[in-house]
Design a protein around this motif. Structure first.
Motif, PDB file in Angstrom:
ATOM      1  N   MET A   1       0.827  -1.206   0.000  1.00 17.09           N
ATOM      2  CA  MET A   1       0.000   0.000   0.000  1.00 17.09           C
ATOM      3  C   MET A   1       0.860   1.255   0.000  1.00 17.09           C
ATOM      4  N   THR A   2       1.902   1.237   0.843  1.00 20.03           N
ATOM      5  CA  THR A   2       2.754   2.410   0.950  1.00 20.03           C
ATOM      6  C   THR A   2       3.544   2.642  -0.330  1.00 20.03           C
ATOM      7  N   LEU A   3       4.114   1.571  -0.897  1.00 13.94           N
ATOM      8  CA  LEU A   3       4.894   1.712  -2.121  1.00 13.94           C
ATOM      9  C   LEU A   3       4.035   2.132  -3.300  1.00 13.94           C
ATOM     10  N   SER A   4       2.739   1.819  -3.252  1.00 11.65           N
ATOM     11  CA  SER A   4       1.863   2.196  -4.362  1.00 11.65           C
ATOM     12  C   SER A   4       1.784   3.705  -4.531  1.00 11.65           C
ATOM     13  N   LEU A   5       2.086   4.467  -3.468  1.00 17.27           N
ATOM     14  CA  LEU A   5       2.037   5.921  -3.557  1.00 17.27           C
ATOM     15  C   LEU A   5       3.163   6.464  -4.424  1.00 17.27           C
ATOM     16  N   ALA A   6       4.203   5.660  -4.651  1.00 14.56           N
ATOM     17  CA  ALA A   6       5.329   6.103  -5.475  1.00 14.56           C
ATOM     18  C   ALA A   6       5.137   5.785  -6.948  1.00 14.56           C
ATOM     19  N   ARG A   7       4.017   5.143  -7.314  1.00 13.81           N
ATOM     20  CA  ARG A   7       3.760   4.869  -8.714  1.00 13.81           C
ATOM     21  C   ARG A   7       3.603   6.171  -9.488  1.00 13.81           C
ATOM     22  N   ALA A   8       3.863   6.079 -10.789  1.00  8.73           N
ATOM     23  CA  ALA A   8       3.810   7.280 -11.621  1.00  8.73           C
ATOM     24  C   ALA A   8       2.477   7.997 -11.496  1.00  8.73           C
ATOM     25  N   GLY A   9       1.375   7.256 -11.459  1.00  8.26           N
ATOM     26  CA  GLY A   9       0.060   7.874 -11.403  1.00  8.26           C
ATOM     27  C   GLY A   9      -0.296   8.461 -10.051  1.00  8.26           C
ATOM     28  N   MET A  10       0.492   8.127  -9.001  1.00  7.29           N
ATOM     29  CA  MET A  10       0.169   8.577  -7.651  1.00  7.29           C
ATOM     30  C   MET A  10       1.137   9.628  -7.117  1.00  7.29           C
ATOM     31  N   ARG A  11       2.230   9.899  -7.836  1.00  5.75           N
ATOM     32  CA  ARG A  11       3.242  10.804  -7.279  1.00  5.75           C
ATOM     33  C   ARG A  11       2.709  12.205  -7.046  1.00  5.75           C
ATOM     34  N   ARG A  12       1.952  12.720  -8.011  1.00  2.20           N
ATOM     35  CA  ARG A  12       1.441  14.081  -7.846  1.00  2.20           C
ATOM     36  C   ARG A  12       0.455  14.148  -6.682  1.00  2.20           C
ATOM     37  N   ALA A  13      -0.448  13.175  -6.580  1.00  2.00           N
ATOM     38  CA  ALA A  13      -1.400  13.167  -5.473  1.00  2.00           C
ATOM     39  C   ALA A  13      -0.663  13.062  -4.136  1.00  2.00           C
TER      40      ALA A  13
ATOM     41  N   ILE B   1       1.981  23.829  -2.692  1.00  2.00           N
ATOM     42  CA  ILE B   1       0.900  23.000  -3.242  1.00  2.00           C
ATOM     43  C   ILE B   1       0.524  23.456  -4.649  1.00  2.00           C
ATOM     44  N   LEU B   2       0.428  24.780  -4.847  1.00  2.00           N
ATOM     45  CA  LEU B   2       0.065  25.298  -6.169  1.00  2.00           C
ATOM     46  C   LEU B   2       1.057  24.869  -7.239  1.00  2.00           C
ATOM     47  N   LEU B   3       2.333  24.837  -6.894  1.00  3.43           N
ATOM     48  CA  LEU B   3       3.342  24.376  -7.851  1.00  3.43           C
ATOM     49  C   LEU B   3       3.065  22.929  -8.260  1.00  3.43           C
ATOM     50  N   GLY B   4       2.546  22.148  -7.319  1.00  5.28           N
ATOM     51  CA  GLY B   4       2.240  20.755  -7.617  1.00  5.28           C
ATOM     52  C   GLY B   4       1.015  20.560  -8.482  1.00  5.28           C
ATOM     53  N   THR B   5       0.208  21.620  -8.634  1.00  8.54           N
ATOM     54  CA  THR B   5      -0.991  21.500  -9.470  1.00  8.54           C
ATOM     55  C   THR B   5      -0.744  21.915 -10.916  1.00  8.54           C
ATOM     56  N   ILE B   6       0.463  22.382 -11.221  1.00  5.61           N
ATOM     57  CA  ILE B   6       0.767  22.771 -12.603  1.00  5.61           C
ATOM     58  C   ILE B   6       0.665  21.532 -13.504  1.00  5.61           C
ATOM     59  N   GLY B   7      -0.175  21.634 -14.489  1.00  2.00           N
ATOM     60  CA  GLY B   7      -0.366  20.505 -15.399  1.00  2.00           C
ATOM     61  C   GLY B   7      -1.281  19.419 -14.869  1.00  2.00           C
ATOM     62  N   LEU B   8      -1.874  19.624 -13.687  1.00  2.18           N
ATOM     63  CA  LEU B   8      -2.768  18.611 -13.114  1.00  2.18           C
ATOM     64  C   LEU B   8      -4.053  18.517 -13.935  1.00  2.18           C
ATOM     65  N   ARG B   9      -4.410  17.324 -14.334  1.00  2.47           N
ATOM     66  CA  ARG B   9      -5.640  17.097 -15.076  1.00  2.47           C
ATOM     67  C   ARG B   9      -6.549  16.170 -14.272  1.00  2.47           C
ATOM     68  N   THR B  10      -7.803  16.545 -14.203  1.00  7.55           N
ATOM     69  CA  THR B  10      -8.793  15.717 -13.512  1.00  7.55           C
ATOM     70  C   THR B  10      -9.934  15.409 -14.479  1.00  7.55           C
ATOM     71  N   ASN B  11     -10.834  14.542 -14.040  1.00  7.25           N
ATOM     72  CA  ASN B  11     -11.966  14.184 -14.888  1.00  7.25           C
ATOM     73  C   ASN B  11     -12.776  15.415 -15.274  1.00  7.25           C
ATOM     74  N   ALA B  12     -13.365  15.377 -16.454  1.00  8.57           N
ATOM     75  CA  ALA B  12     -14.189  16.495 -16.915  1.00  8.57           C
ATOM     76  C   ALA B  12     -15.364  16.704 -15.963  1.00  8.57           C
ATOM     77  N   PRO B  13     -15.774  17.973 -15.776  1.00 13.58           N
ATOM     78  CA  PRO B  13     -16.918  18.234 -14.887  1.00 13.58           C
ATOM     79  C   PRO B  13     -18.175  17.485 -15.333  1.00 13.58           C
ATOM     80  N   LEU B  14     -18.997  17.154 -14.356  1.00 11.61           N
ATOM     81  CA  LEU B  14     -20.246  16.452 -14.614  1.00 11.61           C
ATOM     82  C   LEU B  14     -21.186  17.330 -15.434  1.00 11.61           C
ATOM     83  N   ASN B  15     -21.819  16.743 -16.445  1.00 11.09           N
ATOM     84  CA  ASN B  15     -22.831  17.439 -17.233  1.00 11.09           C
ATOM     85  C   ASN B  15     -24.162  17.355 -16.485  1.00 11.09           C
ATOM     86  N   LEU B  16     -24.565  18.472 -15.879  1.00  6.85           N
ATOM     87  CA  LEU B  16     -25.769  18.446 -15.052  1.00  6.85           C
ATOM     88  C   LEU B  16     -27.024  18.142 -15.858  1.00  6.85           C
ATOM     89  N   HIS B  17     -27.059  18.585 -17.110  1.00  7.22           N
ATOM     90  CA  HIS B  17     -28.236  18.297 -17.926  1.00  7.22           C
ATOM     91  C   HIS B  17     -28.351  16.795 -18.178  1.00  7.22           C
TER      92      HIS B  17
END
Length: 418
Positions: free
Chosen positions: A12-24, A183-199
């Motif tokens: 569990m702990t080592l999983s945080l060092a995976r490429a997809g988890m480093r920014r988080a 923290i803001l420096l760590g969000t540079i280039g951060l991509r998250t899921n597209a916002p929910l379409n409320l309609h």
């Protein structure tokens, strides 16, 4: 079997060092550093500026209600309009501005604390939603990720306490701003899921309903539900969420009394700012192994067991604050809060994660924060201030202990089969 547990925890702990988890992982570390420069000091700063205990309770209650109102707004901004990364950045900037105003003290710092409460209501839920996205993509557990915040918080509390003791309360502003910048420096280039379409979400709600007319108004363009509709959609899609939030409200009436007045109790017994910071560090340090191991407990014994264990830890802490007259001993007793807080928070976040769809996680986690640390803490602060001033600290903490123990049978029922 012991080797299997060690291997599981290590994985569990080592999983945080995976490429997809480093920014988080970086963001969770940064939030701990930033919060350690402000949260341990709010009540004692007001107290040292001559604000009475009842007035502090009123301020805390007001700010908690502001956070209660703000939390679903931040959840909506993250899930349905700005996106989670942009909303997270905005909450950081506003929070840093508020802490600066608090530190330099216009009107005793009340306006700054209010702005910080509004902005801070978005930071953790949005961070958790970002973390849930990454965990869903890469696999893993939230507990080890949250342990990073506790670790950095524990370390930074000691450092910030030394700086504040040497340089004064004004140092809080620059320290917090530095953490926000990290923290803001760590969000540079951060991509998250597209916002929910409320309609589209509204259309799904209509399709689910046997009587479409009862839900038709949520699809009306420009309606209030279209502006802040993710909260109502979350409750519709997650029928078990409301009972769980009621449980969280009740138990945090007890825990909230400690959160609001534990530092003042220590100060009244002769504790210094450095001792308050050290006690926060002890609590955060104790949280780390419980956040990491909690996922194993959940896997083997269930969320209910972890949550009840946390209630017992918090009850033991509040009881200690009722009976122990020494600030030095209260530093040690604060470790019980770390046990209780980490266990109940981990169980709560994982419960919401299991109840709420991934695309609504920011709103679900924001609702949890709004009830647990908004409404509950508001009531506890307001009523607790009167009890503390009129009946004494011991009475307040005995009552908090009773509430926490009384929450156990409710938790046993509500968390069944989760």
């Amino acid at each position: 079997r012991d080797g299997e547990r060690v291997g599981t925890l290590g994985g569990m702990t080592l999983s945080l060092a995976r490429a997809g988890m480093r920014r988080a992982s970086y963001l969770y570390l940064g939030v701990g550093l930033m919060q350690a420069c402000y949260l341990p000091y709010t009540a004692i700063v007001f107290h040292s500026r001559g604000v009475g205990v009842e007035s502090i309770g009123l301020i805390s209650a007001m700010n908690a209600m502001i956070a209660l109102t703000a939390a679903p707004i931040w959840g909506h901004l993250g899930d349905a309009t700005l996106g989670r990364a942009a909303a997270f950045r905005l909450s950081l900037l506003l929070s840093a501005t508020g802490v600066a105003l608090f530190a330099f003290g216009p009107l005793d710092g009340i306006p700054g604390a209010t702005l910080s409460a509004f902005a801070g209501a978005g930071i953790v839920p949005l961070l958790d939603a970002i973390g849930m996205e990454r965990l869903a993509a890469t696999g893993g557990q939230w507990g080890p990720l949250r342990a990073l915040t506790s670790g950095s918080y524990a370390t930074a509390c000691i450092a910030s306490g030394a700086v504040v003791a040497a340089a004064g309360i004004g140092a809080i502003g620059p320290l917090y701003a530095g953490g926000a910048l990290i923290i803001l420096l760590g969000t540079i280039g951060l991509r998250t899921n597209a916002p929910l379409n409320l309609h589209a979400a509204a259309e799904q709600e209509l399709q689910r309903s046997e009587l479409a007319g009862g839900n038709a108004e949520i699809a009306v363009v420009g309606s209030w539900r279209d502006r802040f509709g993710t909260a109502s959609i979350t409750f519709r899609r997650s029928p078990r969420l409301a009972p769980f939030l009621l449980l969280s409200l009740f138990m945090n009436l007890g825990a909230g009394a400690f959160y609001a007045y534990g530092t003042i109790r220590m100060q009244d017994l002769g504790g210094t700012e450095s001792m308050v910071a050290l006690s926060s560090s002890v609590s955060a340090a104790v949280e780390i192994p419980f956040f990491i191991a909690g996922a194993v407990v959940v896997t083997r014994l269930g969320l209910r067991t972890l949550y009840i264990f946390g209630l017992l830890g918090l009850a033991a802490c509040t009881l200690a604050y009722a009976v122990i007259p020494s600030p030095e001993l209260l530093i040690t007793a604060r470790g019980l809060c770390g046990v209780g807080f980490s266990s109940t928070l981990l169980a709560s976040v994982m419960a919401v994660r299991s109840m709420v769809p991934l695309e609504l996680q920011a709103t679900g986690q924001a609702l949890l924060g709004a009830i647990s640390f908004g409404l509950a803490v508001s009531i506890a602060s307001l009523v607790g201030g009167v009890i503390y001033a009129q009946l004494g600290a011991e009475t307040l903490f005995y009552l908090a202990t009773l509430i926490l123990l009384s929450a156990i049978p409710f938790a046993t029922r509500i968390l069944r089969n989760i």
